[in-house]
Write an enzyme that holds these catalytic residues in place. Structure first.
Site, PDB file in Angstrom:
ATOM      1  N   ARG A 285       3.915  63.894  27.364  1.00  0.00           N
ATOM      2  CA  ARG A 285       4.685  63.345  28.449  1.00  0.00           C
ATOM      3  C   ARG A 285       4.732  61.627  28.579  1.00  0.00           C
ATOM      4  O   ARG A 285       3.799  61.404  29.497  1.00  0.00           O
ATOM      5  CB  ARG A 285       3.959  63.811  29.856  1.00  0.00           C
ATOM      6  N   ASN A 310      -3.547  64.668  23.147  1.00  0.00           N
ATOM      7  CA  ASN A 310      -3.486  66.135  22.974  1.00  0.00           C
ATOM      8  C   ASN A 310      -2.821  66.649  21.779  1.00  0.00           C
ATOM      9  O   ASN A 310      -2.728  67.898  21.480  1.00  0.00           O
ATOM     10  CB  ASN A 310      -3.988  66.821  23.914  1.00  0.00           C
ATOM     11  N   ASP A 357      -5.692  63.641  35.722  1.00  0.00           N
ATOM     12  CA  ASP A 357      -4.649  64.162  34.846  1.00  0.00           C
ATOM     13  C   ASP A 357      -3.601  63.175  34.769  1.00  0.00           C
ATOM     14  O   ASP A 357      -3.608  61.981  35.645  1.00  0.00           O
ATOM     15  CB  ASP A 357      -4.037  65.320  35.693  1.00  0.00           C
ATOM     16  N   ASP A 358      -2.648  63.122  33.829  1.00  0.00           N
ATOM     17  CA  ASP A 358      -1.473  61.987  33.633  1.00  0.00           C
ATOM     18  C   ASP A 358      -0.582  62.261  34.675  1.00  0.00           C
ATOM     19  O   ASP A 358       0.219  61.169  34.776  1.00  0.00           O
ATOM     20  CB  ASP A 358      -0.758  62.273  32.296  1.00  0.00           C
ATOM     21  N   ASP A 446     -11.693  72.979  33.708  1.00  0.00           N
ATOM     22  CA  ASP A 446     -12.605  72.605  34.918  1.00  0.00           C
ATOM     23  C   ASP A 446     -13.271  73.661  35.489  1.00  0.00           C
ATOM     24  O   ASP A 446     -14.338  73.063  35.999  1.00  0.00           O
ATOM     25  CB  ASP A 446     -11.164  72.193  36.117  1.00  0.00           C
TER      26      ASP A 446
END
Length: 532
Positions: A285, A310, A357-358, A446
């Site tokens: 992304r 990733n 998170d992105d 998480d």
């Protein structure tokens, strides 16, 4: 009607008893039979030898270890007894030691223990057995750790994960998102880039002294625990000086506190010059990632950004990365795994990690407030989105719940601060079965981190501020919106409980808000808020 307690006492053996000392009770039956009986027991009575010169015998030790193995609470009769590694382990949290003259009080003492105390003692006993006595390797490591501690030899450092950097081009001048940087009259602190300075590095992986004896970690003094170090001792900055013979210190030239403006413009505290590292996991992304990195431009006390790439596909060759004033390290991973989020990369040189998170959307003032709160609770997960677990009575299982509640037991690591030490434990100490399940479902990392920290500290996480719009607007829909995502998280929680042997998550109604934080307060939710 109260059910009377059941007590089993055997005075004769059905088969040939094991050889024993003349003054001690013999072991009856086979080991498997004794374990099956102990599984049904809450307590296990252990009578020490009658010889006052013996502090313990092999028979007593066998009974002790068998009780710990199956979760029964050892009740040791004998005032002269010395349990294994008694000077290192806090046995009072896992066993009861009663002098023989007080044998008539045992029944009263056992009935006075609450269910929560019994659960804690059984859990601690099982932990001691698994960590120190369960296998030949653990016994050997325990002996080495004991010797090392007594002669003050530092433990060997845990290995760090070598970061394989992906070359990338920086040249795109990062803009300033008005939603990120418009903080009104708030001065969030200096952007420590001109001139740059080094944050105090996380050195507890390499240094350890006997002065840590007063520290407690998993109910065992830090130096002795098989984890090589305790991470939450204060680190003295180079410009600090001691005050007299006490443990307090202040920076040279420091004043006596400060008003709100001075407090807001500097970190202060015992480590006044400290930074944090942003670790951002991403997968194909690029546009979302670039926008998220740009939003970090001008963020105070930011040491470095580690982007965990990733995807097996490398970034586009023509991709220009933003220049945000601090290094951006793009790390290539061996496989697509959410566990990569928590690898202890050697490029992380700070104690504080902000896992984000992105597609997370946080203002600078929120991040800085979270960092300040974490500095006051360095052993906790401190973050923004809270969740909780609940018991499903009809199905007799645990559920993951993301609905609004006054209580929480988890803070999602999509936007949370935690100590780098937990990255070591997650990657190298936590049971492999948990990481395997995270890879199988591509989910629940998480939850696994919350289980780990709560298991070690026996403390709940801390939620800061109140975010009504956490994800960035316009970003692609996340996997968490899929119903299967929640079903998998239900399964994860129940599986993790089986691995740990109990539910380590703890509820809390505590939340930390800044008095300067401007937020909307819906009339139906303000009654649950905790303001500090």
């Amino acid at each position: 009607m109260e059910i009377p307690p059941q007590v089993l006492v055997e005075f004769t053996c059905k088969n040939q008893p094991k050889p024993s000392l003349p003054t001690e009770w013999a072991l009856c039956g086979e080991r498997e039979d004794r374990l099956e009986l102990l599984k049904l027991s809450t307590f296990a009575l252990i009578i020490t030898p009658g010889d006052p010169h013996l502090v313990i015998s092999s028979g007593c030790a066998t009974r002790l270890f068998e009780a710990l193995e199956v979760g029964a609470v050892p009740v040791v009769l004998g005032e002269q007894v010395q349990l294994p590694y008694q000077d290192m382990l806090q046995w009072n949290e896992a066993a009861l030691v009663v002098p023989k003259p007080r044998v008539t009080e045992v029944h009263f003492l056992l009935r006075s223990l609450s269910d929560s105390d019994l659960l804690a003692m059984r859990r601690q006993g099982r932990f001691l057995w698994e960590t120190y006595f369960s296998t030949a390797d653990s016994i050997f490591n325990t002996v080495l750790a004991m010797i090392r501690t007594r002669i003050q030899i530092p433990a060997a450092p845990i290995r760090e994960e070598a970061a394989a950097e992906i070359p990338h081009r920086s040249g795109k001048a990062a803009g300033t998102d008005p939603n990120m940087a418009d903080n009104g009259d708030l001065d969030l602190g200096p952007v420590e880039t001109e001139p740059p300075y080094a944050s105090p590095k996380y050195l507890r992986n390499f240094t350890l002294t006997v002065t840590d004896f007063y520290r407690s970690w998993n109910s065992a003094p830090g130096p002795f625990h098989l984890f090589p170090h305790t991470p939450f001792d204060p680190v003295l900055p180079s410009e600090a000086k001691f005050l007299g013979s006490g443990t307090g210190f202040r920076p040279i030239g420091g004043g006596a506190g400060g008003s709100g403006k001075e407090f807001q413009a500097a970190l202060g505290g015992n480590v006044p010059r400290e930074q944090f590292t942003v670790v951002m996991l991403t997968y194909e992304r690029e546009e979302v990632l670039m926008n998220s990195l740009e939003r970090l431009n001008g963020l105070p006390y930011l040491n470095k950004v580690v982007v965990v790439w990733n995807s097996p596909k490398l970034p586009s060759e023509d991709l220009l990365w933003p220049d945000i004033g601090v290094p951006i390290m793009v790390v290539r991973t061996e496989k697509n795994s959410l566990n990569n989020r928590f690898l202890p990369w050697n490029e992380i040189e700070t104690e504080a990690i902000l896992s984000i998170d992105d597609d997370a959307h946080l203002r600078h003032d929120e991040i800085m407030f979270g960092f300040r709160v974490w500095r006051e609770a360095r052993d906790r997960i401190v973050g923004f989105p809270g969740r909780y677990h609940a018991w499903d009575i009809p199905h007799q299982s645990w559920l993951y719940n993301s609905n609004y509640s006054c209580e929480l037991s988890m803070v999602l690591t999509g936007a949370a601060f935690f100590h780098k030490y937990y990255a070591y434990l997650y990657s190298y100490v936590m049971p492999q079965a948990i990481r395997d399940m995270v890879d199988e479902y591509i989910n629940c990392e998480d939850i696994a981190m919350n289980f780990l920290v709560s298991h070690i500290t026996r403390k709940p996480p801390i939620k800061v501020t109140s975010r009504w719009t956490f994800r960035c607007p316009g970003c692609p829909q996340a996997l968490s919106h899929d119903d299967s995502h929640f079903h998998e998280r239900h399964k994860c929680i129940n599986f993790f409980v089986k691995v740990y042997g109990y539910m380590p998550l703890l509820y809390t109604q505590f939340r930390v808000d800044s008095v300067l934080f401007k937020t909307r307060l819906p009339h139906d939710k303000t009654k649950c808020f905790k303001f500090i």
